[in-house]
Scaffold this active site. Structure first.
Site, PDB file in Angstrom:
ATOM      1  N   GLU A  58      54.834  71.814  30.069  1.00 25.87           N
ATOM      2  CA  GLU A  58      53.293  71.298  30.311  1.00 25.87           C
ATOM      3  C   GLU A  58      52.480  72.138  29.301  1.00 25.87           C
ATOM      4  O   GLU A  58      52.905  73.541  29.261  1.00 25.87           O
ATOM      5  CB  GLU A  58      52.650  71.231  31.491  1.00 25.87           C
ATOM      6  CG  GLU A  58      53.165  69.983  32.402  1.00 25.87           C
ATOM      7  CD  GLU A  58      52.640  70.104  33.712  1.00 25.87           C
ATOM      8  OE1 GLU A  58      52.999  69.180  34.484  1.00 25.87           O
ATOM      9  OE2 GLU A  58      51.931  70.949  34.050  1.00 25.87           O
ATOM     10  N   HIS A 109      41.099  74.236  38.978  1.00 29.03           N
ATOM     11  CA  HIS A 109      42.139  73.651  39.723  1.00 29.03           C
ATOM     12  C   HIS A 109      41.280  72.878  40.856  1.00 29.03           C
ATOM     13  O   HIS A 109      40.456  73.361  41.636  1.00 29.03           O
ATOM     14  CB  HIS A 109      42.867  74.698  40.762  1.00 29.03           C
ATOM     15  CG  HIS A 109      43.795  74.108  41.654  1.00 29.03           C
ATOM     16  ND1 HIS A 109      45.071  74.248  41.732  1.00 29.03           N
ATOM     17  CD2 HIS A 109      43.426  73.552  42.759  1.00 29.03           C
ATOM     18  CE1 HIS A 109      45.681  73.597  42.608  1.00 29.03           C
ATOM     19  NE2 HIS A 109      44.919  72.946  43.157  1.00 29.03           N
ATOM     20  N   GLU A 114      46.936  67.532  43.413  1.00 30.22           N
ATOM     21  CA  GLU A 114      46.462  68.395  42.558  1.00 30.22           C
ATOM     22  C   GLU A 114      46.285  68.098  41.171  1.00 30.22           C
ATOM     23  O   GLU A 114      46.908  67.729  40.714  1.00 30.22           O
ATOM     24  CB  GLU A 114      47.195  69.826  42.595  1.00 30.22           C
ATOM     25  CG  GLU A 114      47.356  70.258  44.254  1.00 30.22           C
ATOM     26  CD  GLU A 114      48.076  71.717  44.432  1.00 30.22           C
ATOM     27  OE1 GLU A 114      47.577  72.236  45.315  1.00 30.22           O
ATOM     28  OE2 GLU A 114      48.787  72.015  43.511  1.00 30.22           O
ATOM     29  N   ARG A 125      52.173  67.739  52.680  1.00 32.22           N
ATOM     30  CA  ARG A 125      51.933  68.410  53.936  1.00 32.22           C
ATOM     31  C   ARG A 125      50.272  68.788  54.023  1.00 32.22           C
ATOM     32  O   ARG A 125      49.764  68.475  53.015  1.00 32.22           O
ATOM     33  CB  ARG A 125      52.410  69.868  53.713  1.00 32.22           C
ATOM     34  CG  ARG A 125      52.098  70.731  52.757  1.00 32.22           C
ATOM     35  CD  ARG A 125      52.438  72.093  52.487  1.00 32.22           C
ATOM     36  NE  ARG A 125      52.548  72.851  51.356  1.00 32.22           N
ATOM     37  CZ  ARG A 125      51.576  72.868  50.452  1.00 32.22           C
ATOM     38  NH1 ARG A 125      50.453  72.755  50.601  1.00 32.22           N
ATOM     39  NH2 ARG A 125      51.806  73.714  49.197  1.00 32.22           N
ATOM     40  N   ARG A 154      40.137  83.190  52.301  1.00 40.12           N
ATOM     41  CA  ARG A 154      41.330  83.498  52.977  1.00 40.12           C
ATOM     42  C   ARG A 154      41.359  85.085  53.240  1.00 40.12           C
ATOM     43  O   ARG A 154      41.442  85.725  52.338  1.00 40.12           O
ATOM     44  CB  ARG A 154      42.584  83.193  52.120  1.00 40.12           C
ATOM     45  CG  ARG A 154      42.617  81.602  51.689  1.00 40.12           C
ATOM     46  CD  ARG A 154      44.179  81.470  51.224  1.00 40.12           C
ATOM     47  NE  ARG A 154      44.350  80.179  50.857  1.00 40.12           N
ATOM     48  CZ  ARG A 154      45.513  79.641  50.370  1.00 40.12           C
ATOM     49  NH1 ARG A 154      46.368  80.341  50.525  1.00 40.12           N
ATOM     50  NH2 ARG A 154      45.206  78.176  50.090  1.00 40.12           N
TER      51      ARG A 154
END
Lengths: 80, 461
Positions: free
Chosen positions: B201, B209, B275, B293, B339
């Protein structure tokens, strides 16, 4: 004859090979120099090399490949 | 609902999250755990707990036979795999169904199809989803590969067909580099994934993103809008938001509609994420992959839509149709997730497992902390470093950022290093506040604005 211990700098999983298919970094009885990598500790999915830290005629491992280890635990001993 | 009990085949904060969702639906909960996790919060919260093996994940959480044996012994109706571990393992999904239980997720065929990055790219293209310029499928020989890269231009990514989660990727900036990396990448992929297949790619520079949450029940398909996860370190997401800051409404609509088209084209069932890379300058978006998931960052979507995605997954597995239609799902306000990892951002992100001495959790409207921590808990060194996720919701992005700064100040974890200081610095940064970032922003920012002294031991991967 003097012996030195190589201690784990971190808690985690100790691996004696760079990857599951590879040969071990060192075998029992091998000579080591201070800068030699003798294993890898995996802690929380990050991998840290363990170097011998001492020169020696023969190394003997005290833990197996893929054993859980604690910080400060002796991984191997080295005959000077 | 046809299920009355669920086994949680995971650990950490997501196991806690799944148990809470299952309890809210009145389900009996069974937690499997490794010997290192016997004292975990998930084990304490579940109705039953079953030891499935030693600390090493390979011998416990990744041991399909051990998980299935526990499920049969506990006579559960369903297994929720969480994220990571067995969550995208088609053989596991198949084995769960063959054993007469429901797998909380899409069927094995969909996991297999979308888990093969080359096949997924072809599925996306057929559904009309734009894909990154690159090879049409696997490329086997260097001559064919070299022809493709000459056409699309450098830099290019060499990706493992069986990879994912940022693993199995190499970047080449020249033909010389490409010819050197290609055989190595193939050998590495074969060793790491048991499949040496590669595809190519083009690298979209300064891309953001952006990913779209989808839900399907096999018949109906909806999106729950997008999340932005551009702030990454070593391809691991650090900070996520919903919605994406400054995304034009027409782009949002095309992006989200394309994810639904993809879900519909495979008859998707369960929760999933499509995504994309998004190029701010050209307003083009490109498909990257589908995750079949629940994702770590799902709470930001929950905060802006009011949905409970994990409950929705359990209901779908129980044979119920989607509880919402597309028109019911609207964006309210803005949410950010940080996070919180057991890593020292000032020492090269060195992991620091160990006992948590004290824990102070910020509270208030629009503040949520998903965690497995409690005071006195010893964080084991054997698994990933995620301790929890601080999620904050505000009326708009500015209000959300202001609330986040307060919430971070109120989050106190002592005894182990955490990435809270990193998030405090990000929450105070002008570029972050302006939404000016892309996937390579954070690593540069860490070098230039968040000086970290070198760590003591050398990290090798």
């Amino acid at each position: 004859m003097s012996k030195a211990e190589i201690k784990s700098p971190l808690p985690g999983m100790f691996y004696r090979r760079p990857s599951p298919e590879s040969a071990p970094f060192k075998n029992d009885g091998d000579a080591v120099s201070a800068a030699d990598v003798i294993g890898i500790v995996e802690v929380m999915k990050s991998f840290h090399e363990v170097t011998a830290g001492v020169d020696g005629k023969a190394i003997r491992f005290l833990v197996d490949d893929a054993d859980a280890v604690m910080a400060g635990q002796a991984l191997a001993e080295v005959e000077a | 609902m046809t299920i009355h009990s669920v086994l949680v085949a995971n650990r950490g904060e997501i196991a806690v999250r799944i148990i809470r969702a299952a309890k809210a639906l009145g389900l009996r909960t069974v937690q499997v755990h490794s010997q290192a996790d016997a004292g975990s919060l998930a084990v304490k919260l579940a109705d039953e707990a079953i030891d499935i093996g030693p600390a090493a994940a390979k011998k416990s959480y990744l041991n399909i036979e051990a998980v299935l044996a526990a499920a049969k012994a506990a006579k559960v109706d369903a297994i929720h795999p969480g994220y990571g571990f067995l969550s995208e393992n088609a053989d596991f999904a198949e084995a769960v169904v063959a054993a007469g239980m429901k797998f909380v997720g899409p069927d094995a065929a969909a996991i297999r199809l979308l888990g093969d990055k080359v096949a997924a790219r072809q599925v996306a293209a057929r559904a009309g989803v734009p894909t990154v310029p690159g090879s049409d499928g696997r490329v086997s020989d260097l001559t064919e590969a070299a022809a493709i890269v000459s056409r699309i231009g450098f830099p290019v990514m060499i990706k493992a067909a069986a990879g994912g989660g940022g693993r199995g990727i190499r970047i080449a900036h020249s033909l010389e580099e490409f010819e050197r990396h290609f055989p190595q990448a193939s050998a590495e992929a074969a060793a790491a994934f048991g499949d040496g297949g590669l595809y190519i790619e083009k690298v979209i520079e300064k891309a953001r993103h952006i990913e779209v949450q989808i839900l399907g029940d096999g018949t109906n398909f909806v999106h729950c809008y997008e999340r932005e996860c551009s702030l990454q370190r070593r391809r691991q997401k650090v900070w996520e938001e919903a919605p994406a800051a400054g995304l034009p409404a027409d782009v949002r609509k095309r992006l989200c509609d394309s994810a639904v088209a993809l879900a519909r084209s495979v008859g998707y069932s369960g929760a999933g994420t499509v995504e994309y890379l998004y190029d701010d300058a050209s307003r083009d978006f490109y498909f990257i992959e589908v995750n079949t998931r629940i994702q770590v960052e799902h709470p930001v979507t929950e905060m802006i839509t009011g949905l409970d995605l994990v409950q929705e997954m359990l209901r779908i597995a129980g044979g119920q149709p989607l509880s919402v239609s597309q028109d019911d799902i609207v964006i309210a306000g803005h949410a950010i997730e940080c996070r919180i990892n057991a890593e020292d951002p000032h020492r090269g992100f060195m992991p620091g497992p160990g006992p948590v001495e004290t824990l102070a959790v910020p509270e208030g409207e629009g503040i949520r902390f998903d965690t497995m921590l409690f005071a006195g808990y010893a964080v084991p060194p054997f698994y990933d470093s995620l301790l929890g996720k601080l999620i904050v919701h505000g009326a708009d992005r500015d209000a959300c950022l202001a609330k986040l700064r307060t919430a971070l100040a109120g989050l106190g974890i002592s005894g182990i290093p955490t990435t809270v200081p990193l998030h405090q610095a990000l929450a105070a940064d002008a570029d972050v506040a302006a939404g000016r970032f892309h996937t390579r922003f954070l690593e540069h920012w860490l070098e230039t604005k968040f000086a970290a002294p070198p760590s003591g031991t050398r990290e090798v991967a």
